[in-house]
Enzyme design. Structure first.
Site, mmCIF file in Angstrom:
data_model
loop_
_atom_site.group_PDB
_atom_site.id
_atom_site.type_symbol
_atom_site.label_atom_id
_atom_site.label_comp_id
_atom_site.label_asym_id
_atom_site.label_seq_id
_atom_site.Cartn_x
_atom_site.Cartn_y
_atom_site.Cartn_z
ATOM 1 N N ASP A 247 1.195 -1.086 0.059
ATOM 2 C CA ASP A 247 -0.295 0.157 0.099
ATOM 3 C C ASP A 247 1.147 1.068 -0.224
ATOM 4 O OD1 ASP A 247 -2.198 -1.836 -0.364
ATOM 5 O OD2 ASP A 247 -2.331 -1.143 2.697
ATOM 6 N N LYS A 269 -3.284 3.099 -2.547
ATOM 7 C CA LYS A 269 -5.174 3.027 -2.264
ATOM 8 C C LYS A 269 -4.896 4.371 -0.802
ATOM 9 C CE LYS A 269 -7.620 -0.591 -2.271
ATOM 10 N NZ LYS A 269 -8.520 -1.495 -1.535
ATOM 11 N N ASP A 302 -1.997 -2.680 11.134
ATOM 12 C CA ASP A 302 -2.226 -4.470 11.156
ATOM 13 C C ASP A 302 -3.269 -4.903 9.945
ATOM 14 O OD1 ASP A 302 -3.034 -6.422 13.162
ATOM 15 O OD2 ASP A 302 -4.260 -6.724 12.353
ATOM 16 N N ALA A 331 -2.434 2.120 14.221
ATOM 17 C CA ALA A 331 -2.086 3.242 14.275
ATOM 18 C C ALA A 331 -2.713 3.189 15.556
ATOM 19 C CB ALA A 331 -2.830 4.047 12.631
ATOM 20 N N MET A 382 -9.053 7.331 9.381
ATOM 21 C CA MET A 382 -9.528 7.517 7.988
ATOM 22 C C MET A 382 -10.668 8.254 8.605
ATOM 23 S SD MET A 382 -9.982 4.459 5.187
ATOM 24 C CE MET A 382 -10.695 3.028 6.764
HETATM 25 N N1 SAH Z 1 -4.739 -1.435 8.931
HETATM 26 C C1 SAH Z 1 -4.375 -0.063 8.905
HETATM 27 C C2 SAH Z 1 -5.602 0.646 8.525
HETATM 28 C C3 SAH Z 1 -5.669 1.202 7.608
HETATM 29 S S1 SAH Z 1 -6.620 2.296 7.264
HETATM 30 C C4 SAH Z 1 -4.206 0.363 10.775
HETATM 31 O O1 SAH Z 1 -4.423 -0.989 11.098
HETATM 32 O O2 SAH Z 1 -3.594 1.517 11.232
HETATM 33 C C5 SAH Z 1 -5.971 4.135 6.765
HETATM 34 C C6 SAH Z 1 -6.038 4.549 7.977
HETATM 35 O O3 SAH Z 1 -5.411 4.229 9.242
HETATM 36 C C7 SAH Z 1 -5.306 6.157 7.939
HETATM 37 O O4 SAH Z 1 -6.530 6.829 7.194
HETATM 38 C C8 SAH Z 1 -5.366 7.071 8.844
HETATM 39 O O5 SAH Z 1 -6.935 6.788 9.526
HETATM 40 C C9 SAH Z 1 -4.808 5.438 9.759
HETATM 41 N N2 SAH Z 1 -3.472 5.185 9.916
HETATM 42 C C10 SAH Z 1 -2.732 4.402 9.359
HETATM 43 N N3 SAH Z 1 -1.844 5.041 9.863
HETATM 44 C C11 SAH Z 1 -1.517 5.604 10.142
HETATM 45 C C12 SAH Z 1 -0.325 6.576 10.820
HETATM 46 N N4 SAH Z 1 1.036 6.296 10.475
HETATM 47 N N5 SAH Z 1 -0.884 7.647 11.511
HETATM 48 C C13 SAH Z 1 -2.011 8.485 12.029
HETATM 49 N N6 SAH Z 1 -3.020 6.798 11.191
HETATM 50 C C14 SAH Z 1 -2.566 5.932 10.212
#
Ligand code: SAH
Length: 459
Positions: A247, A269, A302, A331, A382
């Site tokens: 991604d 994405k 994750d 996150a 998001m």
């Molecule tokens: N699988 C990912 C989430 C994917 S959806 C996870 O577990 O974190 C994508 C969203 O995750 C983003 O819009 C944001 O809200 C969050 N996100 C992912 N990486 C991030 C980061 N380093 N810092 C803050 N938000 C993050």
């Protein structure tokens, strides 16, 4: 090189350590990995040493010359320079090699830092120049070498004769590479020694028949961005992947760790930007794995959260391809850690909600009443562009406008930003953020909270 590294056979040999405290214990722990007969001499011993009897012999007085008959190694580890010098002299007189702990100049040999995957042992020495560097390298090697490697080497050793059925050179090398990097560790994780032995037979048969290897897809969590927040499993899979489909959320620092020869495919994405259709991702995974490649599908945070994992595993499953999921740091977990807060707290919230602001229909509907309840903690993914919507729903369901809210943008990365605000001001702060951000509803950074408490206390 002033010290020549050797591996000394210590089985049946006598080793004497003079000293009974911490310094002696540190050396003792290393020596216990061998089959040496170990004697310690000291007026008194730390309880940890006492507990090691009868594996070690304890002599409750300072070391004397008569303790040193037939001794190979002597460690002077009393912590007292005069004592240590006396012991070193006795040791040499008895024909033993002497190590005076933390005194390179007075020692005949030094003990390296050790990474123990016996029979595979890595010894690291810096000739006393940089012990910190040795420890750093040791830590890196500890992380890089699977713990099962010792067992694998032991089994591999017994199989060397069989492997000679393969012609020497690349074919045999490939066989062993597959064994140590892939098939061996995987079999060991599945079923231990038995499974490895069976796997070796199959692996050999496959290499003899020059059969194409079977492809697979590993769904690997990359974590929020800091490479050090990846699991060791994730790190290892990046080392052996043939194809990495990732991604845009996955940071360059993490992609940097992928095996050089791997084919890298970015399947963008990004929030609202152009994105690769899901069907195309499925096609790429099944295409490459179908051709025998080891595919790593690398997902931000994750893999199991808001990442359409099920659609992808189902597509791979439907194609009859083996797969597994490697979990990681999401996150919200990283964001909470960065503000020093717990996501649950006795008496405050016994449940945590991880919600997405969007679903397939647009803004996602939630149990707003529960999210608006006092003390509720929610991590919104998001959520930047939906901040006003989320705010509106929460206020409508009775949330206080001064409910603490923290936005964490680029969690765990060098450009991480923390914005502590309130529900009333959430939309205007969210609008200013450019990177991925998670919104923590109901949480303020620990530091700010503590400052406020102190202020109130002072009044
Ligand atoms: N699988 C990912 C989430 C994917 S959806 C996870 O577990 O974190 C994508 C969203 O995750 C983003 O819009 C944001 O809200 C969050 N996100 C992912 N990486 C991030 C980061 N380093 N810092 C803050 N938000 C993050």
């Amino acid at each position: 090189m002033q010290h020549f590294p050797v591996f000394l056979a210590l089985n049946e040999s006598r080793v004497v350590i003079a000293g009974g405290g911490e310094i002696a214990l540190a050396k003792l722990r290393l020596l216990l990995k061998t089959e040496a007969q170990i004697t310690l001499c000291a007026a008194s011993f730390a309880p940890e040493i006492e507990a090691l009897r009868p594996r070690v012999t304890l002599v409750r007085r300072p070391l004397l010359g008569c303790d040193l008959g037939g001794v190979r190694l002597v460690y002077a580890a009393t912590g007292d320079a005069t004592q240590d010098a006396r012991i070193a002299a006795l040791g040499r007189k008895a024909g033993a090699l002497v190590n005076v702990v933390d005194n390179l100049g007075a020692s005949d040999f030094i003990t390296p830092a050790i990474v123990d995957r016996a029979p595979l042992v890595v010894a690291i020495g810096t000739e006393g120049a940089a012990p910190v560097l040795a420890r750093q390298i040791k830590a890196q090697l500890e992380a890089a070498l699977p713990t099962a490697l010792g067992a694998l080497a032991q089994i591999g050793k017994a199989f060397r004769g069989m492997a000679e059925h393969l012609p020497q050179g690349a074919r045999r090398r490939n066989f062993w590479q597959d064994y140590y990097q892939k098939d061996g560790p995987q079999a060991y994780a599945r079923g231990g020694v038995r499974e490895v032995e069976e796997t070796l037979d199959n692996l050999l048969a496959r290499h003899m028949a020059r059969e194409a290897p079977e492809g697979r897809v590993d769904f690997v969590s990359a974590g929020p961005g800091d490479p050090e927040l990846m699991t060791l499993k994730a790190r290892k899979l990046l080392d052996c992947a043939d194809v990495v489909i990732h991604d845009r959320l996955v940071t360059p620092e993490i992609l940097e760790l992928v095996r050089r020869e791997a084919l890298m495919i970015a399947v963008g994405k990004e929030g609202f930007g152009p994105s690769t259709p899901q069907a195309e991702i499925h096609r790429l995974m099944t295409l490459h794995a179908g051709q025998g490649a080891h595919v790593v599908r690398l997902k931000g945070g994750d893999a199991c959260l808001f990442g359409r994992l099920d659609e992808e595993t189902e597509a791979v499953e439907a194609a009859g391809i083996a797969w597994q999921v490697i979990p990681g740091v999401t996150a919200a977990a990283s964001a909470a850690a960065s503000i020093g807060q717990s996501l649950t707290q006795r008496g405050r919230n016994s449940a945590l909600r991880l919600v997405t602001a969007y679903d397939m229909q647009g803004y996602a509907d939630q149990d707003w009443r529960a999210l608006a309840a006092p003390g509720a903690i929610t991590a919104v993914y998001m959520g930047k562009r939906a901040a006003r919507f989320v705010q509106g729903r929460l206020l409508m369901h009775g949330a206080a406008p001064d409910t603490p809210v923290t936005l964490v943008e680029n969690a765990s990365r060098a450009d991480q930003q923390i914005v502590a605000t309130s529900l009333a001001l959430l939309p205007q702060h969210a609008a200013r953020l450019a990177g991925p951000a998670v919104i923590l509803l109901g949480l303020a950074p620990k530091a700010a909270e503590t400052a406020l408490e102190l202020q109130e206390h002072a009044q």
